[in-house]
Design a protein around this motif. Structure first.
Motif: not given
Lengths: 234, 230
Positions: A150, A153, A157, A159-166, B72, B75, B78, B179, B182, B186, B216, B220, B223
């Motif tokens: 965790r 990777i 950061d 927060r970027w992980l949750s934005i990536l999934t979104v 997923f 992510i 984790i 989404f 959220r 994006y 993505i 990025r 972000y």
């Protein structure tokens, strides 16, 4: 034989039962281990009952909404397939439907369309089951390393992980929503109505401070969008 | 809160030998069995009915499915790990419904017992909470599937037609809407990246990776730009 008929035969019910049995064995074993240690550390029976009661109450709403949404999977595939995928698998009904659509594309067909046949169904069975193995590999073989992973990777950061999934979810559902948008008529209306209703229910849950409504938001939006699309098409 | 006072400190050695070690062992074996179990339906379909999809269909279908799922795979375990703990992670990724059922149950169980997440006590309590929710959901899903499968045949023709033609578009719209809330910044990117190639009549197996990876990558940039200006 019609694929719809095969999709509800004993083979799929038994396949689902086997996966569920593995999940039930695993969780029962873990629970017994945890309870044994907790009892030795002084946790009383009434405390354990409180924990169990809290879990049952918390699960009740999501379980009911899951069954409500599962009607979609039963209608799109079959009751047996819905059980096999939702009894103990990884994806939500929504993930399952989008993966079924992806699998049908692989077979050169449209999921639920007129050209969807046994070849498409066989690909749906394969892709929906095998494509979710990544989660089991991650959990089964890497759980003991997750704490360290965790931090590494995310590079600090999280927060970027949750934005990536979104972003990934918006990308895939953006494609499928767009592919419906361009078709016109009731289908375009259904996708727009589903989107607006979903946003409305999620915002409403925050406005009226009823977080439980969020469990039902997607299901209500899904059925609402479907009915509005049908009413528009006549 | 009363429970927390009665919950004596757990000996780390006892915890390691009687909980951690066995759950890693059984967790790995059961997840391994579930991986094998995932191959059972396609193999059974072939053995009983002689139906197996062409390799080309599998490759394209899996490619599209994995385009969506791979981020997923990494992510989610984790992200959820701090609340779920070791046992909770094994159970939740085998049984599914993590964000809507397993996580809330773990949190409620910890709250009822008055323990904190990330502690040994928290992990034991979350294990019980999640295990109960798995029993409940599997029983309910079985009853729900049987009952729904029985009742759908009595749906009027117009409703069956609505399910057939308009359910999937409504699902796609509804999840996109959820989404979009959220990630408002994006959502338009994802739509544009999908709509333009669709108007150009590009194939789905080309457009889906463009929409996913394009969103993505641009996400990025946005972000990082937002982070710098903040």
């Amino acid at each position: 034989m019609d694929w719809k008929q095969i999709a509800n035969e004993p083979w799929i019910w038994i396949s689902g039962a086997i996966l569920s049995a593995i999940a039930l064995y695993q969780c029962t074993y873990f629970m017994i281990r945890a309870l044994n240690i907790m009892k030795r550390c002084g946790l009383q029976r009434r405390d354990i009952i409180s924990i169990i009661r809290g879990s049952v109450i918390t699960s009740f709403g999501p379980v009911m909404s899951e069954i409500f949404i599962m009607i979609a999977l039963v209608m799109a595939l079959s009751a047996g397939f819905a059980w096999q995928r939702e009894g103990a698998a990884v994806g939500s009904v929504f993930t399952e439907l989008v993966q079924a659509s992806n699998a049908a594309v692989g077979a050169g067909q449209e999921f639920g369309g007129k050209n969807f046949d046994m070849k498409g169904f066989a690909n749906v069975v394969f892709v929906m089951n095998v494509s979710c193995i990544g989660w089991l590999i991650a959990a089964g073989f890497f759980t003991r390393y997750l704490g360290a992973a965790r931090n590494k990777i995310a590079g600090g950061d999280i927060r970027w992980l949750s934005i990536l999934t979104v972003c990934a979810t918006l990308g895939v559902f953006g494609y499928w929503a767009s592919s419906s948008l361009v078709r016109g008529g009731g289908i375009t209306v259904a996708v727009i109505a589903g989107g607006i209703l979903s946003m409305f229910f999620f915002l409403l849950a925050d406005w009226i401070k009823k977080p439980g409504l969020k469990e039902w938001a997607l299901g209500l939006a899904m059925f609402g969008g479907m009915i509005i699309g049908k009413l528009y098409a006549g | 809160m009363e429970a927390a006072k009665k919950f004596a400190a757990i000996d780390p050695q006892v915890y390691e030998n009687e909980f951690s070690k066995p759950i890693h062992k059984v967790g790995m074996i059961t997840c391994g069995l579930a991986i094998i179990g995932m191959f059972l339906p396609p193999v059974w379909l072939y053995l009983q009915y002689g139906v197996f999809p062409p390799i080309s269909a599998i490759m394209v279908g899996m490619g599209l499915a994995l385009t969506y799922a791979v981020p997923f795979f990494i992510i989610e375990p984790i992200s959820y790990y701090p609340t779920l703990g070791d046992a909770g992670t094994y159970m939740s990724f085998l049984a599914g419904n993590i964000s809507n059922m397993r996580l809330p149950c773990a949190a409620v169980a910890q709250s009822v017992a008055g323990v904190e997440e990330g502690t040994k006590e928290g992990e034991l309590i979350a294990t019980v909470g999640i295990a109960i929710s798995i029993w409940l959901s599997i029983i309910a899903v079985f009853i729900g599937a049987v009952a729904t499968g029985f009742f759908v045949q009595f749906f009027p023709a117009w409703l069956q037609d609505a399910f057939k033609k308009f359910l999937l578009p409504a699902v796609f719209g509804a999840v996109f809407g959820q989404f979009a809330l959220r990630g408002m910044k994006y959502a338009p990117i994802a739509l544009v990246l999908a709509l333009v190639p669709l108007f150009l009549k590009w194939k789905a197996y080309v457009v889906i990776p463009i929409a996913v990876f394009g969103t993505i990558i641009i996400g990025r940039f946005i972000y990082q730009a937002t982070k710098k200006s903040a």
